[in-house]
Design a protein around this motif. Structure first.
Motif, PDB file in Angstrom:
ATOM      1  N   GLU A  72       1.730   2.168   1.726  1.00 62.69           N
ATOM      2  CA  GLU A  72       1.422   3.357   2.534  1.00 62.69           C
ATOM      3  C   GLU A  72       1.678   3.086   4.018  1.00 62.69           C
ATOM      4  OE1 GLU A  72      -2.297   6.437   3.394  1.00 62.69           O
ATOM      5  OE2 GLU A  72      -2.525   4.880   1.874  1.00 62.69           O
ATOM      6  N   ALA A  73       1.395   1.867   4.465  1.00 63.49           N
ATOM      7  CA  ALA A  73       1.649   1.498   5.859  1.00 63.49           C
ATOM      8  C   ALA A  73       3.144   1.537   6.168  1.00 63.49           C
ATOM      9  CB  ALA A  73       1.081   0.109   6.143  1.00 63.49           C
ATOM     10  N   ILE A  74       3.964   1.055   5.240  1.00 65.14           N
ATOM     11  CA  ILE A  74       5.415   1.092   5.427  1.00 65.14           C
ATOM     12  C   ILE A  74       5.903   2.534   5.549  1.00 65.14           C
ATOM     13  CG2 ILE A  74       7.639   0.649   4.289  1.00 65.14           C
ATOM     14  CD1 ILE A  74       6.336  -1.934   3.171  1.00 65.14           C
ATOM     15  N   ILE A  75       5.390   3.404   4.701  1.00 65.64           N
ATOM     16  CA  ILE A  75       5.781   4.825   4.747  1.00 65.64           C
ATOM     17  C   ILE A  75       5.387   5.438   6.081  1.00 65.64           C
ATOM     18  CG2 ILE A  75       5.318   7.102   3.757  1.00 65.64           C
ATOM     19  CD1 ILE A  75       5.124   5.689   1.027  1.00 65.64           C
ATOM     20  N   LYS A  76       4.176   5.143   6.547  1.00 64.98           N
ATOM     21  CA  LYS A  76       3.721   5.693   7.827  1.00 64.98           C
ATOM     22  C   LYS A  76       4.554   5.172   8.995  1.00 64.98           C
ATOM     23  CE  LYS A  76      -0.946   6.979   6.602  1.00 64.98           C
ATOM     24  NZ  LYS A  76      -2.262   7.205   7.113  1.00 64.98           N
TER      25      LYS A  76
END
Length: 84
Positions: A72-76
């Motif tokens: 999720e951090a990568i997507i954000k």
């Protein structure tokens, strides 16, 4: 005998304390390598820091981004334009 910290526990040059709620350059580097398919052990070897430091920086960035996982951090970070 005087206590000396292990080299892996010393902060590397360029890793500064967070002044605001932004992801710093070392955290971006970790997530860039993670998004390229490297695992944490490979990242720690490539950046010459300990496994613990890599996981600590990942969790710190996830907290700042409000992400529940590294994925999720990568997507954000991609949505913010910080990663590719």
């Amino acid at each position: 005998m005087k206590y000396l910290p292990r080299p892996s526990t010393i902060r590397k040059v360029g890793y500064k304390r967070r002044k605001n709620n932004e992801v710093n350059s070392s955290e971006v580097a970790i997530f860039t390598l993670l998004s390229e398919g490297m695992n944490i052990k490979e990242i720690s070897h490539k950046l010459d820091v300990s496994y613990f430091i890599v996981t600590k920086r990942m969790r710190s960035a996830e907290k700042v981004l409000g992400a529940k996982s590294s994925y999720e951090a990568i997507i954000k970070l991609e949505r913010k334009g910080i990663l590719k």
